[in-house]
Write an enzyme that holds these catalytic residues in place. Structure first.
Site, PDB file in Angstrom:
ATOM      1  N   SER A  53       0.845  -1.182   0.000  1.00  0.00           N
ATOM      2  CA  SER A  53       0.000   0.000   0.000  1.00  0.00           C
ATOM      3  C   SER A  53       0.882   1.233   0.000  1.00  0.00           C
ATOM      4  O   SER A  53       2.056   1.180   0.397  1.00  0.00           O
ATOM      5  CB  SER A  53      -0.913   0.013   1.230  1.00  0.00           C
ATOM      6  OG  SER A  53      -1.609   1.239   1.340  1.00  0.00           O
ATOM      7  N   ARG A  54       0.325   2.361  -0.432  1.00  0.00           N
ATOM      8  CA  ARG A  54       1.066   3.624  -0.338  1.00  0.00           C
ATOM      9  C   ARG A  54       1.288   3.996   1.124  1.00  0.00           C
ATOM     10  O   ARG A  54       2.192   4.756   1.440  1.00  0.00           O
ATOM     11  CB  ARG A  54       0.300   4.729  -1.063  1.00  0.00           C
ATOM     12  CG  ARG A  54       0.326   4.599  -2.570  1.00  0.00           C
ATOM     13  CD  ARG A  54      -0.457   5.691  -3.245  1.00  0.00           C
ATOM     14  NE  ARG A  54      -1.880   5.654  -2.884  1.00  0.00           N
ATOM     15  CZ  ARG A  54      -2.791   6.476  -3.384  1.00  0.00           C
ATOM     16  NH1 ARG A  54      -2.435   7.422  -4.246  1.00  0.00           N
ATOM     17  NH2 ARG A  54      -4.061   6.370  -3.020  1.00  0.00           N
ATOM     18  N   HIS A  96      -5.678   2.003 -12.252  1.00  0.00           N
ATOM     19  CA  HIS A  96      -5.650   0.662 -12.822  1.00  0.00           C
ATOM     20  C   HIS A  96      -4.597   0.509 -13.907  1.00  0.00           C
ATOM     21  O   HIS A  96      -3.811  -0.446 -13.905  1.00  0.00           O
ATOM     22  CB  HIS A  96      -7.025   0.290 -13.373  1.00  0.00           C
ATOM     23  CG  HIS A  96      -8.014  -0.036 -12.308  1.00  0.00           C
ATOM     24  ND1 HIS A  96      -9.291  -0.473 -12.577  1.00  0.00           N
ATOM     25  CD2 HIS A  96      -7.922   0.019 -10.951  1.00  0.00           C
ATOM     26  CE1 HIS A  96      -9.941  -0.679 -11.430  1.00  0.00           C
ATOM     27  NE2 HIS A  96      -9.130  -0.374 -10.442  1.00  0.00           N
ATOM     28  N   LYS A 114     -12.550  -4.317 -11.897  1.00  0.00           N
ATOM     29  CA  LYS A 114     -13.348  -3.642 -12.899  1.00  0.00           C
ATOM     30  C   LYS A 114     -13.545  -2.173 -12.519  1.00  0.00           C
ATOM     31  O   LYS A 114     -13.574  -1.854 -11.323  1.00  0.00           O
ATOM     32  CB  LYS A 114     -14.685  -4.355 -13.030  1.00  0.00           C
ATOM     33  CG  LYS A 114     -15.325  -4.501 -11.666  1.00  0.00           C
ATOM     34  CD  LYS A 114     -16.752  -4.754 -11.680  1.00  0.00           C
ATOM     35  CE  LYS A 114     -17.335  -4.588 -10.306  1.00  0.00           C
ATOM     36  NZ  LYS A 114     -16.779  -3.588  -9.437  1.00  0.00           N
ATOM     37  N   ASP A 195     -18.501   2.792 -12.145  1.00  0.00           N
ATOM     38  CA  ASP A 195     -18.491   2.113 -10.849  1.00  0.00           C
ATOM     39  C   ASP A 195     -19.425   0.907 -10.825  1.00  0.00           C
ATOM     40  O   ASP A 195     -18.973  -0.229 -10.661  1.00  0.00           O
ATOM     41  CB  ASP A 195     -18.863   3.090  -9.740  1.00  0.00           C
ATOM     42  CG  ASP A 195     -18.562   2.520  -8.374  1.00  0.00           C
ATOM     43  OD1 ASP A 195     -17.392   2.497  -7.978  1.00  0.00           O
ATOM     44  OD2 ASP A 195     -19.514   2.058  -7.711  1.00  0.00           O
TER      45      ASP A 195
END
Length: 352
Positions: A53-54, A96, A114, A195
Site C-alpha cells: 500500500s502507499r 488501474h 473492474k 463504478d
C-alpha cells in the site's frame, strides 16, 4: 417451434479446490481487496502471499487481518517479489492502468478490478503490454464466472430462449455525496457508469454482444461525473438492451433476457450468486433455478480466482470466458455513454 425444456441442465461450476494454485500479491488493500482475499482464502486453495500500500501501516493491518505473510513498502517491491505469481490490482479506477503496467513490466500476471481502465484506450494499452510480455491479464468481472452465468450461457448457446430480442438490467445504489471520494471525484474515475453501471452493460454484451449503436441520457453530479444514466443499445438484428444505473437511489438490481421462445429473469443482485426463472413464451410453463452452493454475495469472487489459476495453468494469456476484447468493448460502450452525457473525468481517451 422450439419445445420448452422439461428440466434445466445441471449447472456447471468452476472447481474451487483441487486445481492449480497461484501465489497472489495485492496492490492497494481496501474494502474490495478485503472481500476478494477473504473469499479466496475461505473457498479456494489460492493464497495471498504479499500486500503493498502507499501507506505501509495500512498494508500491515491488512496483512494481519487476513493472514498474509509478506508486507512490502512499495508497489515496486511487491511486483518484484519472486514469491508472487500474480498481482491483484484493487486500487481506484484512476490507478488501474499504471499499476497493471507496473506488474506486467515486472513479468507478473495481473487481475485488475473492474473496470479494467478508465477508457477503452487505456484498456488497449494494458492489453498490448500484456500480449507483448506474454503474461496473463484479465478484468475482475467476477459475475462472468458464477455458476448461474455458465448455465445461462449454455441455455443461450442451445437456443432455449430462441432469438434474443431484449435485454434489461439495472444497478443503482444510494451513495452519500463525497466530492473527494472514489464515486464522485472525476480525478478518480467517478460516476455511476464506471463504478456500478459496468454490471448491466457487461450483461448486455454477454447476451447480445457489442452494440453498433449506443444512446444515453441521464444527469450529472455537481462534481461533473454521471449521477445516473439510461442506455439503449441497438443491434443490427433489431434487438435492444435497456439499461440503467444510478448512484442516487437503490434500484431492484434485476436483469431479464427475453427471446422468441422464452424469457429468463434473474433475481435481485443479478450480478451475484442468486437464481433465475425461465418462462416459456405464450405459456405458463416455467422452470426455477437457485444457487444452492452456500456461497453468497461477494463470496462469489472465489470463482474468478480459481478460474484465473486454471487459465494460467492451461497456458492462456487471456480468459476464454472474459477476454480482454470484451473488456475493451464494454469500455467503448461506457465511453460513448459518458461522452453523450458530457461527464467529466480523466478518461485517458476521447469518448466517441
Amino acid at each position: 417451434m422450439s419445445l420448452f425444456p422439461t428440466t434445466l441442465p445441471p449447472a456447471e461450476a468452476i472447481p474451487l479446490r483441487g486445481g492449480p494454485v497461484l501465489r497472489w500479491g495485492v496492490l492497494a488493500p481496501g474494502r474490495i481487496a478485503g472481500g476478494f482475499v477473504w473469499a479466496l482464502h475461505q473457498h479456494t486453495d489460492q493464497r495471498v502471499h504479499a500486500v503493498a500500500s502507499r501507506a505501509p501501516e495500512r498494508a500491515s493491518r491488512f496483512a494481519a487481518a487476513y493472514g498474509i505473510p509478506r508486507v512490502h513498502e512499495s508497489y515496486e517491491q511487491l511486483v518484484a517479489d519472486p514469491q508472487v505469481d500474480i498481482v491483484y490490482v484493487a486500487s481506484p479506477h484512476s490507478e488501474h492502468k499504471r499499476q497493471a503496467l507496473l506488474a506486467i513490466a515486472a513479468g507478473k500476471h495481473v487481475l485488475v478490478e473492474k473496470p479494467l481502465a478508465l477508457s477503452a484506450s487505456e484498456a488497449r494499452d494494458i492489453a498490448r503490454a500484456a500480449h507483448a510480455a506474454g503474461v496473463f491479464a484479465m478484468e475482475a468481472l467476477w459475475s462472468r464466472f458464477l455458476p448461474q452465468t455458465l448455465l445461462i450461457e449454455q441455455l443461450l448457446r442451445e437456443g432455449v430462449l430462441g432469438d434474443v430480442q431484449l435485454v434489461m438490467a439495472d444497478f443503482g445504489g444510494r451513495f452519500d455525496f463525497d466530492p473527494e471520494g472514489r464515486v464522485f471525484n472525476p480525478a478518480l474515475g467517478g460516476g455511476a457508469l464506471l463504478d456500478i453501471g459496468i454490471y448491466p452493460i457487461w450483461f448486455a454484451h454477454f447476451a447480445l454482444g457489442a452494440p453498433p449503436r449506443v444512446h444515453a441520457t441521464g444527469s450529472l453530479t455537481q462534481t461533473g461525473v454521471d449521477a445516473q444514466a439510461a442506455l439503449v443499445l441497438s443491434y443490427a438484428t433489431g434487438a435492444q438492451a435497456l439499461l440503467h444505473t444510478t448512484v442516487l437511489a437503490e434500484t431492484p438490481q434485476e436483469a431479464v433476457i427475453a427471446g422468441t421462445h422464452a424469457r429468463l429473469q434473474l433475481d435481485s443482485r443479478f450480478f451475484a450468486p442468486s437464481g433465475f426463472t425461465l418462462k416459456a413464451a405464450r405459456s405458463d410453463q416455467r422452470l426455477r433455478w437457485t444457487d444452492t452452493s452456500g456461497i453468497h454475495g461477494s463470496e462469489g469472487l472465489a470463482y474468478q480466482a480459481a478460474a484465473v489459476a486454471r487459465h494460467i495453468a492451461e497456458g492462456h494469456t487471456e480468459s476464454p470466458l472474459h477476454p480482454l476484447e470484451r473488456s475493451i468493448a464494454v469500455l467503448e460502450t461506457i465511453d460513448a455513454a459518458r461522452g453523450q452525457l458530457g461527464a467529466s473525468g480523466r478518461d485517458g481517451g476521447s469518448a466517441r
